[in-house]
Design an enzyme around this catalytic site. Structure first.
Site, PDB file in Angstrom:
ATOM      1  N   CYS A   2       0.852  -1.180   0.000  1.00  0.00           N
ATOM      2  CA  CYS A   2       0.000   0.000   0.000  1.00  0.00           C
ATOM      3  C   CYS A   2       0.890   1.232   0.000  1.00  0.00           C
ATOM      4  O   CYS A   2       1.993   1.228   0.527  1.00  0.00           O
ATOM      5  CB  CYS A   2      -0.933   0.095   1.200  1.00  0.00           C
ATOM      6  SG  CYS A   2      -2.019  -1.295   1.415  1.00  0.00           S
ATOM      7  N   ARG A  27       3.214   0.184  -5.257  1.00  0.00           N
ATOM      8  CA  ARG A  27       3.072  -0.459  -3.950  1.00  0.00           C
ATOM      9  C   ARG A  27       1.741  -1.206  -3.810  1.00  0.00           C
ATOM     10  O   ARG A  27       1.490  -1.849  -2.789  1.00  0.00           O
ATOM     11  CB  ARG A  27       3.174   0.585  -2.839  1.00  0.00           C
ATOM     12  CG  ARG A  27       4.487   1.330  -2.841  1.00  0.00           C
ATOM     13  CD  ARG A  27       4.504   2.363  -1.759  1.00  0.00           C
ATOM     14  NE  ARG A  27       4.537   1.746  -0.452  1.00  0.00           N
ATOM     15  CZ  ARG A  27       5.627   1.415   0.210  1.00  0.00           C
ATOM     16  NH1 ARG A  27       6.806   1.634  -0.332  1.00  0.00           N
ATOM     17  NH2 ARG A  27       5.563   0.869   1.397  1.00  0.00           N
ATOM     18  N   ASN A 101      -0.796   1.703   5.966  1.00  0.00           N
ATOM     19  CA  ASN A 101      -0.015   0.645   5.313  1.00  0.00           C
ATOM     20  C   ASN A 101       0.515  -0.251   6.425  1.00  0.00           C
ATOM     21  O   ASN A 101       1.168   0.249   7.340  1.00  0.00           O
ATOM     22  CB  ASN A 101       1.127   1.308   4.523  1.00  0.00           C
ATOM     23  CG  ASN A 101       2.221   0.340   4.113  1.00  0.00           C
ATOM     24  OD1 ASN A 101       3.377   0.717   4.026  1.00  0.00           O
ATOM     25  ND2 ASN A 101       1.879  -0.899   3.858  1.00  0.00           N
ATOM     26  N   GLU A 485      16.158 -16.456 -12.383  1.00  0.00           N
ATOM     27  CA  GLU A 485      15.693 -15.078 -12.522  1.00  0.00           C
ATOM     28  C   GLU A 485      14.917 -14.893 -13.827  1.00  0.00           C
ATOM     29  O   GLU A 485      13.881 -14.217 -13.860  1.00  0.00           O
ATOM     30  CB  GLU A 485      16.903 -14.128 -12.442  1.00  0.00           C
ATOM     31  CG  GLU A 485      16.610 -12.656 -12.657  1.00  0.00           C
ATOM     32  CD  GLU A 485      15.625 -12.041 -11.673  1.00  0.00           C
ATOM     33  OE1 GLU A 485      15.211 -12.712 -10.704  1.00  0.00           O
ATOM     34  OE2 GLU A 485      15.230 -10.887 -11.890  1.00  0.00           O
ATOM     35  N   LYS A 489      11.095 -13.592 -14.005  1.00  0.00           N
ATOM     36  CA  LYS A 489      10.664 -12.408 -14.772  1.00  0.00           C
ATOM     37  C   LYS A 489       9.485 -12.772 -15.665  1.00  0.00           C
ATOM     38  O   LYS A 489       8.518 -12.034 -15.751  1.00  0.00           O
ATOM     39  CB  LYS A 489      11.802 -11.863 -15.650  1.00  0.00           C
ATOM     40  CG  LYS A 489      12.927 -11.132 -14.968  1.00  0.00           C
ATOM     41  CD  LYS A 489      12.584  -9.810 -14.356  1.00  0.00           C
ATOM     42  CE  LYS A 489      12.147  -9.955 -12.936  1.00  0.00           C
ATOM     43  NZ  LYS A 489      12.996  -9.530 -11.879  1.00  0.00           N
ATOM     44  N   GLU A 492       6.165 -13.515 -13.609  1.00  0.00           N
ATOM     45  CA  GLU A 492       5.498 -12.417 -12.908  1.00  0.00           C
ATOM     46  C   GLU A 492       4.878 -11.391 -13.845  1.00  0.00           C
ATOM     47  O   GLU A 492       3.879 -10.776 -13.488  1.00  0.00           O
ATOM     48  CB  GLU A 492       6.422 -11.737 -11.894  1.00  0.00           C
ATOM     49  CG  GLU A 492       7.573 -10.988 -12.481  1.00  0.00           C
ATOM     50  CD  GLU A 492       8.437 -10.318 -11.420  1.00  0.00           C
ATOM     51  OE1 GLU A 492       7.924  -9.898 -10.381  1.00  0.00           O
ATOM     52  OE2 GLU A 492       9.663 -10.211 -11.653  1.00  0.00           O
TER      53      GLU A 492
END
Ligand code: F6R
Length: 612
Positions: A2, A27, A101, A485, A489, A492
């Site tokens: 948040c 965020r 948050n 990695e 990538k 996601e």
């Protein structure tokens, strides 16, 4: 997660809050909202579910004339992402608004207590108890800041909060415990936000709040106090980032811009640290704790996600360059196991944000063993940076794309430098070896420029393969973490299932997955395990595998063996993970773009994970 923002000053608050939320959307983006004190003295709350652009579409911006306000962009934890659970939350009498948050762990007990007292709850969130509890304490002549302080003292869990009330229309009260909060000190205006970029249009001077602190903000005054009410004196400090960093600068997405910034990010990260090269390389940040560092006999790296992958490369650097046996642990796992970490163990937490809850918890647990803590992070003033014994900052600049790119390669560069510092300190490398290592890392920016030139090759591969269901990434040795990695990538940002695997382990199970419908990305630079990689690629080919090989330019053997070949500049072995980061990032980026995914804000994710 948040993002929260607040503004008091001479200008209308609503547009400034929106601009701040735009910078904080990384965020969380499940819902958004703002609260302002209007010129009539009324508290006005506007909020909606979805991304900020959905909120803006419904917001009657022209109607809002208040000069004071708070805003929020949400990553849902308690209560599903709907309008009722969107922040700001208000009390029963609609006079107090709160953005938050963090997670209030005793919210159920407080909700029960307040419901018995007649408070009327409208959401399923933990945050609403804060607004209701402040209302409970805000009676007779109690000033807002005292009511908030009493409330904060009753909360268990984590929070960064900003509170607005029509009873104190020219102030915002803020408090922090284990979630980041920064105050921006402007000219006749004061801002507050979860992170610096939300305020850079207005000021470069900031006060970073610490745990257990709260503040009463007006447009020209800041009263910083402890939760016990004791005053705190802390001057604002100037921040090196500037507002341009938060713009796309002609690129379609922040992620693409940040991929292209890598030569500059690495140059800045290694820059001044390596220009004063003598035969004994020293990182100034570590020289004060050299005494402690020379006594260590092992190291543990603690991190999450992409930073954990960087840590796996760091293990190779620390073991090979500095001769230090190194373990790499997930932050979320380390804190719950009986790890044997004594005062001879160097602790290296890695975090881009410096605020990842699990990494901080693991760092604190490991630090109890008494060993030195050397943090690697990208954000000045972050919790990790403040708590570590020493910090080596990456100089990647602000990263907005949720998928880490330039900060990943910059962390690799820092790990390389830390290992070289330790190698020189412990004389596990000679002065000639040290000079060679430093002169090699200085080649990295140019190598990355060359690697970026392969974008069109990678874009056409993305065109060909963006509809497949699964990808396999394989690598060996120091490039096995880059296989992990690359897979992360892709997962996601494109939502394609992908696995990273050490190529030599394929025949122990995963080779059963191989068909001509599952592309295998093979990382095969000409290094110490190159011949082994060729055999692993052959094993995949024999089973009808479709291989996309990434290797050194001019490698006709690899090119001949693979179905597709992506040439990378020839470079020293220890730099290959830095160089090979580029093609796996670009491939994931273009596949996601071609699938129509929201590259900068992938579903269910937030950039800074400040909850457990
Ligand atoms: C993936 C990604 C995340 C972060 C992880 C840790 O692209 O960015 O996996 O690496 O959430 O974040 P930091 O490094 O801020 O601790």
């Amino acid at each position: 997660m948040c993002g929260i923002v607040g503004y008091l000053g001479k200008s209308r608050a609503a547009p400034i809050l929106l601009e701040g939320l735009r910078k904080l959307e990384y965020r969380g983006y499940d819902s958004a909202g703002i609260a302002t004190i209007e010129s009539t003295g009324d508290l006005r709350v506007e909020r909606s579910v979805g991304k900020l652009r959905d909120f803006e579409a419904t917001l009657p911006l022209d109607e809002l004339d208040g000069l004071v306000g708070i805003g929020h962009t949400r990553w849902a934890t308690h209560g599903k992402p709907d309008k009722a659970n969107a922040h700001p939350h208000i009390d029963s009498s609609q006079s107090v608004a709160v953005v938050h948050n963090g997670i209030i762990e005793n919210h159920r007990d407080l909700r029960r207590e307040l419901t018995n007292l007649g408070h009327n709850f409208r959401s399923q969130t933990d945050t609403e108890v804060i607004a209701q509890l402040i209302e409970h304490y805000l009676h007779n002549d109690v000033p807002l800041h005292d009511a908030v302080r009493t409330c904060l003292n009753r909360l268990e869990g984590t929070y960064a909060v900003a509170v607005l009330s029509r009873h104190a229309p020219k102030e915002i009260i803020v408090g922090r415990h284990a979630s980041p909060l920064v105050i921006g000190v402007g000219n006749e205006e004061t801002l507050v936000a979860s992170d610096v970029p939300a305020m850079l249009q207005h000021t470069k001077n900031f006060i970073v709040m610490q745990d257990g602190e709260m503040a009463r903000l007006t447009n020209n005054h800041i009263d910083l106090i402890t939760l016990e009410g004791e005053p705190i004196l802390r001057e604002a400090e100037e921040h090196p980032w500037d507002a341009d960093m938060a713009e796309k600068g002609g690129f379609t997405h922040f992620m693409q811009k940040e991929i292209y910034e890598q030569p500059r990010a690495i140059a800045d990260t290694i820059g001044e640290r390596t220009t004063t090269l003598s035969s004994r390389f020293t990182l100034d940040e570590l020289s004060e704790i050299d005494g402690k560092l020379s006594g260590i006999n092992r190291a543990i790296i603690l991190a999450c996600g992409t930073s954990w992958h960087a840590g796996l490369v760091g293990k190779y650097y620390l073991e090979e360059i500095a001769g230090i046996p190194t373990e790499v642990d997930y932050g979320s796992e380390h804190q719950y196991r009986k790890a044997l970490v004594d005062n001879n163990c160097l602790i290296i937490p890695i975090s881009q944000s410096g605020e990842t809850f699990d990494t901080l918890a693991a760092m604190r647990a490991a630090a109890r063993g008494g060993g030195p803590v050397v943090a690697i992070c990208n954000v000045l003033g972050s919790t990790m940076a403040r708590e570590a014994d020493a910090v080596v900052f990456t100089r990647a600049g602000l990263e907005i794309g949720v998928a880490a790119t330039k900060t990943f390669s910059s962390v690799l560069a820092v790990l390389y430098l830390v290992a070289t510092h330790l190698g020189a300190l412990r004389t596990s490398i000679s002065s000639e070896e040290c000079s060679t290592l430093i002169s090699n890392i200085n080649k990295a920016p140019t190598l990355l420029e060359q690697a970026l030139k392969q974008e069109s090759t990678l874009e056409s591969l993305a065109d060909k393969f963006h509809n497949v269901l699964d990808f396999l990434y394989i690598g060996r040795g120091i490039n096995y973490p880059i296989a992990l990695e690359g897979a992360l990538k892709l997962k996601e940002i494109s939502y394609i299932h992908a696995e990273g695997y050490p190529a030599g382990e394929m025949k122990h199970g995963p080779i059963a997955l191989i068909t001509d419908e599952m592309p295998v990305i093979a990382l095969a630079p000409q290094d110490d395990v190159y011949e082994k990689m060729l055999s692993n690629i052959e094993e995949a080919k024999t089973r009808d595998g479709l291989v996309i090989a990434i290797g050194f330019e001019g490698d006709s053997v690899l090119e001949g063996q693979a179905d597709h070949f992506v040439p990378m500049p020839n470079c020293p072995r220890l730099l290959t993970p830095i160089v090979l980061s580029i093609p796996v990032q670009i491939l994931a980026y273009h596949i996601a773009v071609q699938r129509g995914c929201d590259v900068d804000q992938p579903r269910n994710l937030a950039k800074t994970v400040t909850v457990e």
